[in-house]
Design a protein around this motif. Structure first.
Motif, mmCIF file in Angstrom:
data_model
loop_
_atom_site.group_PDB
_atom_site.id
_atom_site.type_symbol
_atom_site.label_atom_id
_atom_site.label_comp_id
_atom_site.label_asym_id
_atom_site.label_seq_id
_atom_site.Cartn_x
_atom_site.Cartn_y
_atom_site.Cartn_z
ATOM 1 N N PHE A 76 10.659 -7.150 -5.726
ATOM 2 C CA PHE A 76 9.698 -6.160 -6.221
ATOM 3 C C PHE A 76 9.655 -4.958 -5.277
ATOM 4 C CE2 PHE A 76 5.392 -4.589 -5.440
ATOM 5 C CZ PHE A 76 5.120 -3.972 -6.658
ATOM 6 N N TYR A 77 9.527 -5.230 -3.974
ATOM 7 C CA TYR A 77 9.499 -4.133 -2.996
ATOM 8 C C TYR A 77 10.775 -3.301 -3.071
ATOM 9 C CZ TYR A 77 5.416 -6.173 -0.616
ATOM 10 O OH TYR A 77 4.178 -6.636 -0.302
ATOM 11 N N ARG A 78 11.893 -3.973 -3.152
ATOM 12 C CA ARG A 78 13.173 -3.255 -3.184
ATOM 13 C C ARG A 78 13.299 -2.414 -4.462
ATOM 14 N NH1 ARG A 78 18.851 -5.087 -1.225
ATOM 15 N NH2 ARG A 78 20.114 -3.510 -2.226
ATOM 16 N N ARG A 79 12.954 -3.003 -5.597
ATOM 17 C CA ARG A 79 13.060 -2.270 -6.864
ATOM 18 C C ARG A 79 12.222 -0.995 -6.819
ATOM 19 N NH1 ARG A 79 10.114 -2.272 -12.102
ATOM 20 N NH2 ARG A 79 11.553 -1.252 -13.521
ATOM 21 N N TRP A 80 10.991 -1.127 -6.367
ATOM 22 C CA TRP A 80 10.114 0.043 -6.354
ATOM 23 C C TRP A 80 10.458 0.995 -5.211
ATOM 24 C CZ3 TRP A 80 7.656 1.934 -10.284
ATOM 25 C CH2 TRP A 80 7.506 1.095 -11.394
ATOM 26 N N PHE A 132 4.278 -0.530 -12.446
ATOM 27 C CA PHE A 132 4.260 -0.987 -11.057
ATOM 28 C C PHE A 132 3.318 -2.187 -10.918
ATOM 29 C CE2 PHE A 132 2.179 -0.877 -6.888
ATOM 30 C CZ PHE A 132 3.259 -0.885 -6.016
ATOM 31 N N PHE A 133 2.102 -2.055 -11.434
ATOM 32 C CA PHE A 133 1.116 -3.133 -11.287
ATOM 33 C C PHE A 133 1.517 -4.371 -12.085
ATOM 34 C CE2 PHE A 133 -1.741 0.446 -10.047
ATOM 35 C CZ PHE A 133 -1.950 0.010 -8.753
ATOM 36 N N GLU A 143 12.625 6.227 -4.052
ATOM 37 C CA GLU A 143 13.707 6.984 -3.403
ATOM 38 C C GLU A 143 14.307 8.000 -4.370
ATOM 39 O OE1 GLU A 143 16.067 8.636 -0.716
ATOM 40 O OE2 GLU A 143 14.449 7.234 -0.300
ATOM 41 N N ILE A 144 14.480 7.616 -5.610
ATOM 42 C CA ILE A 144 15.019 8.544 -6.612
ATOM 43 C C ILE A 144 13.983 9.602 -6.967
ATOM 44 C CG2 ILE A 144 15.786 8.737 -9.010
ATOM 45 C CD1 ILE A 144 17.056 5.873 -8.576
ATOM 46 N N PRO A 167 0.810 -1.226 0.000
ATOM 47 C CA PRO A 167 0.000 0.000 0.000
ATOM 48 C C PRO A 167 0.844 1.277 0.000
ATOM 49 C CG PRO A 167 -0.822 -1.546 1.646
ATOM 50 C CD PRO A 167 0.483 -2.091 1.138
ATOM 51 N N ALA A 168 1.917 1.284 0.779
ATOM 52 C CA ALA A 168 2.746 2.491 0.866
ATOM 53 C C ALA A 168 3.475 2.753 -0.443
ATOM 54 C CB ALA A 168 3.747 2.354 2.009
ATOM 55 N N LEU A 169 4.014 1.715 -1.068
ATOM 56 C CA LEU A 169 4.716 1.904 -2.341
ATOM 57 C C LEU A 169 3.746 2.322 -3.451
ATOM 58 C CD1 LEU A 169 7.303 -1.014 -2.274
ATOM 59 C CD2 LEU A 169 7.771 1.446 -2.140
ATOM 60 N N ARG A 170 2.565 1.708 -3.480
ATOM 61 C CA ARG A 170 1.570 2.076 -4.489
ATOM 62 C C ARG A 170 1.211 3.554 -4.353
ATOM 63 N NH1 ARG A 170 -2.481 -1.477 -3.441
ATOM 64 N NH2 ARG A 170 -3.298 -0.030 -1.917
#
Length: 117
Positions: free
Chosen positions: A61-65, A38-39, A70-71, A21-24
């Motif tokens: 997936f979490y790390r990549r996004w 992303f999806f 972050e960028i 939820p936070a990354l989305r």
């Protein structure tokens, strides 16, 4: 999460936790044009995890996004990255080499930040 435009490289949004939820929400705030990607990545990661019977694809997936966010949450950093990515296609070797170094530095720094270091 509302994006506030800034003249400096301060973050547009707080650093999100590495949860779906936070990354989305963060991607929607700082890189909304990348939500379809992303999806698609999310779906692929969950399918792969199910097929392999392990959670590594989901963690990746979490790390990549997390790195993407972050960028992108730092406008000047994101601008530098995108300019360097375009310069990688330069016909001049020195320009390409510098662009590759710049991309690497930005991405490595984002990975370190996501890792908590």
């Amino acid at each position: 999460m509302t994006v506030q435009h800034a003249e400096h490289d301060g973050p547009l949004i707080p650093k999100p936790p590495l949860t779906l939820p936070a990354l989305r929400q963060a991607v929607a705030a700082v890189a909304p044009s990348r939500l379809p990607e992303f999806f698609e990545d999310m779906q692929n990661a969950f399918v792969q995890a199910g097929e392999e019977g392990r959670v590594v694809p989901i963690r990746m997936f979490y790390r990549r996004w997390g790195v993407v966010v972050e960028i992108e949450r730092h406008p000047m950093t994101a601008r530098r990255l995108h300019e360097a990515e375009r310069a990688v296609d330069s016909e001049h070797a020195a320009v390409r080499d510098q662009a590759i170094r710049e991309v690497g530095e930005i991405v490595r720094a984002a990975h370190r930040e996501v890792e908590g270091g």
